[in-house]
Structures are given as C-alpha cells and as structure tokens.
Design an enzyme around this catalytic site. Structure first.
Site, PDB file in Angstrom:
ATOM      1  N   TYR A 188     -95.783  34.307 -85.574  1.00 42.52           N
ATOM      2  CA  TYR A 188     -94.559  35.079 -85.822  1.00 42.52           C
ATOM      3  C   TYR A 188     -94.758  36.212 -86.827  1.00 42.52           C
ATOM      4  CZ  TYR A 188     -91.383  32.255 -83.029  1.00 42.52           C
ATOM      5  OH  TYR A 188     -90.732  31.660 -81.983  1.00 42.52           O
ATOM      6  N   LYS A 195    -102.632  22.154 -82.651  1.00 47.04           N
ATOM      7  CA  LYS A 195    -103.506  22.260 -81.483  1.00 47.04           C
ATOM      8  C   LYS A 195    -104.892  22.517 -82.048  1.00 47.04           C
ATOM      9  CE  LYS A 195    -104.149  22.513 -76.975  1.00 47.04           C
ATOM     10  NZ  LYS A 195    -103.948  21.384 -76.031  1.00 47.04           N
ATOM     11  N   ASP A 240     -90.788  26.187 -82.330  1.00 51.14           N
ATOM     12  CA  ASP A 240     -89.817  26.878 -81.482  1.00 51.14           C
ATOM     13  C   ASP A 240     -89.722  26.170 -80.140  1.00 51.14           C
ATOM     14  OD1 ASP A 240     -88.114  28.938 -80.522  1.00 51.14           O
ATOM     15  OD2 ASP A 240     -89.834  29.809 -79.483  1.00 51.14           O
ATOM     16  N   ASP A 257     -86.500  23.301 -78.426  1.00 53.34           N
ATOM     17  CA  ASP A 257     -85.654  23.466 -77.231  1.00 53.34           C
ATOM     18  C   ASP A 257     -85.662  22.156 -76.443  1.00 53.34           C
ATOM     19  OD1 ASP A 257     -84.991  26.105 -77.836  1.00 53.34           O
ATOM     20  OD2 ASP A 257     -85.329  26.805 -75.780  1.00 53.34           O
ATOM     21  N   ASP A 310     -99.073  19.536 -76.910  1.00 51.59           N
ATOM     22  CA  ASP A 310     -98.798  19.158 -75.517  1.00 51.59           C
ATOM     23  C   ASP A 310     -98.400  17.679 -75.440  1.00 51.59           C
ATOM     24  OD1 ASP A 310    -101.402  18.640 -76.336  1.00 51.59           O
ATOM     25  OD2 ASP A 310    -102.329  19.087 -74.403  1.00 51.59           O
TER      26      ASP A 310
HETATM   27  C1  IPM Z   1     -85.053  30.261 -82.274  1.00 49.53           C
HETATM   28  C2  IPM Z   1     -85.174  31.491 -81.402  1.00 49.53           C
HETATM   29  C3  IPM Z   1     -85.900  32.580 -82.176  1.00 49.53           C
HETATM   30  C4  IPM Z   1     -87.292  32.062 -82.493  1.00 49.53           C
HETATM   31  C5  IPM Z   1     -85.977  33.952 -81.459  1.00 49.53           C
HETATM   32  C6  IPM Z   1     -84.626  34.432 -81.011  1.00 49.53           C
HETATM   33  C7  IPM Z   1     -86.637  34.987 -82.341  1.00 49.53           C
HETATM   34  O1  IPM Z   1     -85.772  31.194 -80.202  1.00 49.53           O
HETATM   35  O2  IPM Z   1     -84.423  30.344 -83.335  1.00 49.53           O
HETATM   36  O3  IPM Z   1     -85.586  29.221 -81.896  1.00 49.53           O
HETATM   37  O4  IPM Z   1     -88.214  32.222 -81.679  1.00 49.53           O
HETATM   38  O5  IPM Z   1     -87.460  31.506 -83.563  1.00 49.53           O
HETATM   39 MN    MN Z   2     -86.202  29.087 -79.924  1.00 45.70          MN
END
Ligand code: IPM
Ligand code: MN
Length: 379
Positions: free
Chosen positions: A141, A214, A271, A275, A247
């Site tokens: 990042y 990793k 990140d 999700d 993974d």
């Molecule tokens: C999150 C989002 C951000 C990230 C993006 C929008 C920059 O996906 O907060 O998880 O990758 O951190």
């Molecule tokens: Mn994200």
C-alpha cells in the site's frame, strides 16, 4: 458522576451509500449521547469525496488535514465513484488519511450476531467471534512502483497485425510494457501492530494470536514479518502463537473459524481476508472497522465501499456504519455508551423484524437506524 465530555467528531460522509449509512450512524450516536448525561458530540462535516473532487479538483487539502487534526476522531462513510478514475479517491482520500495520521492498525472484528444468517453450514455465533488486526500503513500500500515501456522486433510484427488495426493504439510503445510495485515491511511498523494485537488479546482475555504471511514465496518482506512476530511474542508468555500462510487461512476461515481469536496480518492480505471475514459474519452490511493510531487521531468506517448502484435508494444496511460508531465510542473510552449501542444492534438483529434486504428483510436504511436509535433509548 462523570464530567460532561463533548467530543469533536469529524464526519466525512463520502460517496455513494456513504451519506445514507452515516446519517443513521449519527442518529444512533446522538441517541447514545441523549441517554448518557456525561456524553455529548459536536459533529463537524468535511466535504471530501467525489462531488468535492469533481467541483474543485481537490482531494484532502493541507488546511483540511490541519482542521482534522483538531478533532477527537473521524467518522467516515465510503469513498469511490464511477465518475472518477479508480484509485483517485481511494488513494487521495482514504489512504491519505490512514497514512497522514499514521493509523497503523486497522481493527476489524469478525463477529456473527445471533439471528444473522451465516453462509457457513453448521456455524453459528459461538463459532465466529474474533479480531483481525490489519497492518494499515505499509506492505503493497506504500505506492512505490512504476511502469516502463519496452520494444522488440518480434512483438512489433504481432502488434501491427492484430492491435494496431483493431484498436488504433500505439502498440509499438505498449507491447512490451512492464509494471512493478514494491511492498515494504519495516521492523518498527511490524512490531507496533503486533504489540497492538498481543495487547488486544490480553485485554480481551484471548489466549492465541495468529500471524498471516506468505513467507514461503515473498520471503524478503514476510520473513522479516515472521521474525518480528517471533520476537514480539516472547514478551507475551501467556499467549499462544501460530502462523498461517494467507492462502491456507482463507480455507480455515471457512472450515474452522472457531479456532481464531486474534489474527495479525500485513496490509494487503488483511484487505483480502477481511472481505471473507465480512461474509462469514453475515455480509458487508455488518462489518465495521477502525483505523487506529493509539497515540493520535483515529478514523472509523464500515468495511464496505460506496456501492454506487445502491446509492440514494434508502436500501443499504446501516449496521456496519452504526457498529463503526460503536467502535469509535469504545476507542474514546466511552465503554458504557458503546455497549448500549452494541446491545441495541444485537437485539434488533436477533428479533429480525427490522432488517434490510441483504439480510432477507424489507426495511429501509432509515427504518433500521430508527429502530436501533429507539432501542438505545430503552436500554
Ligand atoms: C478497505 C478498502 C480499501 C483498502 C480501499 C478502498 C483503498 O478495500 O478498507 O478494505 O484496500 O484498504
Ligand atoms: Mn477492502
């Protein structure tokens, strides 16, 4: 009695569904203040996001950062808009704030509340309740990289026959183009987020911290990450440690989420796995996060994005934003008000009468906000 504290909260509603979910979050925070005599807020709006950018070409200006520095916390909706090239707002607003204020922890609780449908067969709230501590200032990042052109005779032959005619682009320059991006892990950066994870484990009565990497492939950066994890763990003798490759941890989140307590991870893997974490806790509509600088200004936001196609319809689930507000109160040391909000959310979710479409309900964004705010006042 506790003396009255009036917190200055910067509000960045942002784009898409951001304003709608933040509106409900503010409603609930205000309700919590109404029932807590020692607690009050001053909400200060900051306009950053797509609309502001399109009008002024400004992302977050220097004087805006100065104003923000005077606040006690930032409460953010979401950024991202189809009218703006991808990455401009994400990097220019969200990442800018995370980096400028050195919010090196991204705390993401993965908690399945009773009554919320879980996509994992046979798993319930007793199986899904852990924290992901995502490093938030380093790794891939850091925006270090570039693109370079390259040319070769052979590629020109191919390019003329296919691409030039079809797309009319300057393939001679593009055919052999390369791009590269560098990830950085620093000893200091890894150590501070790991200490945060171990301290969190201690504070929450947890007994294990899991590290993600990793190191078998990206061995420069993630072996350093591992070395630091091993060193830091020595200072926490009561806490077990384990390693997972990224993974493999995605499998384990699905197969045995109950084995996790606190997971500490480099930025990009964090990140991705959060999700997945959001899905096992019932979806993006339920997942909050805190961008934390333990000694500075922190920022709280739902994990979900701006969801442009859902925007303006009063259909988005505001629970993630409401829980982000709850995390903000927790961070400010307002534990009682925070726990009232969490209890209200948990009750509304458990009863299941007021819920948005993503959870199989028919309620609007504002109906969910109203229900939680009303419950806060009854607790
Ligand atoms: C999150 C989002 C951000 C990230 C993006 C929008 C920059 O996906 O907060 O998880 O990758 O951190
Ligand atoms: Mn994200």
């Amino acid at each position: 009695m506790k003396a009255l504290v009036r917190y200055k909260i910067a509000v960045i509603k942002g784009d898409g569904i951001g304003p709608e979910v933040i509106r409900e979050g503010l409603k609930v925070l205000q309700a919590a203040a109404d029932v807590t005599p020692s607690l009050d807020f001053e909400f200060v709006n900051f306009p950053y996001g797509a609309e502001h950018y399109l009008k002024t070409k400004e992302l977050v200006p220097e004087d805006g950062l100065k104003e923000l520095s005077k606040m006690d916390a930032i409460y953010l909706g979401a950024v991202g808009d189809p009218r703006v090239p991808t990455g401009v707002l994400e990097q220019g607003v969200l990442l800018k704030l995370r980096f400028y204020f050195e919010q090196y922890v991204n705390l993401r609780p993965i908690k399945l509340y009773p009554g919320v449908p879980c996509p994992l067969a046979g798993k319930g709230p007793e199986h899904i309740n852990f924290y992901v501590v995502r490093e938030n200032n380093e790794d891939f990042y850091v925006s270090l990289g570039g693109r370079a052109e390259g040319r070769s005779k052979a590629s020109l032959e191919v390019s003329r026959s296919i691409y030039d005619v079809k797309f009319g682009i300057d393939v001679e320059a593009q055919r052999d183009e390369i791009a590269y991006q560098i990830g950085i892990i620093s000893r200091k950066g890894a150590e501070r987020v790991m200490r945060y994870a171990f301290d969190l484990a201690r504070a929450k009565g947890k007994t294990r911290v899991t590290s993600v990497d990793k190191a078998n492939v990206l061995s420069h950066i993630y072996k350093l990450w591992r070395d630091v994890f091993q060193l830091v763990s020595r200072d926490y003798p009561g806490i077990e440690t384990e390693f997972y490759f990224v993974d493999a941890i995605t499998m384990a989140f699905v197969r045995n989420p109950e084995s996790f307590q606190v997971v500490v991870t480099p930025n990009m893997f964090g990140d991705i796995i959060t999700d997945l974490g959001a899905m096992i806790q019932g979806g993006m509509g339920l997942a909050p996060s805190g961008n934390i600088n333990p000694d500075g200004l922190s920022m709280f936001e739902p994990i979900h994005g701006s969801a442009p196609t859902l925007a303006g319809k009063n259909l988005a689930n505001p629970i993630a934003a409401i829980l982000a507000g709850q995390m903000m109160l927790e961070h400010l040391g307002e534990h009682k008000a925070a726990s009232i909000i969490e209890k209200a959310v948990a009750e509304i979710l458990k009863e299941g009468k007021v819920r948005t479409e993503d959870l199989g309900g028919k309620s609007s964004t504002s109906e969910v906000g109203d229900a939680v705010a009303a419950r806060v006042k009854q607790i």
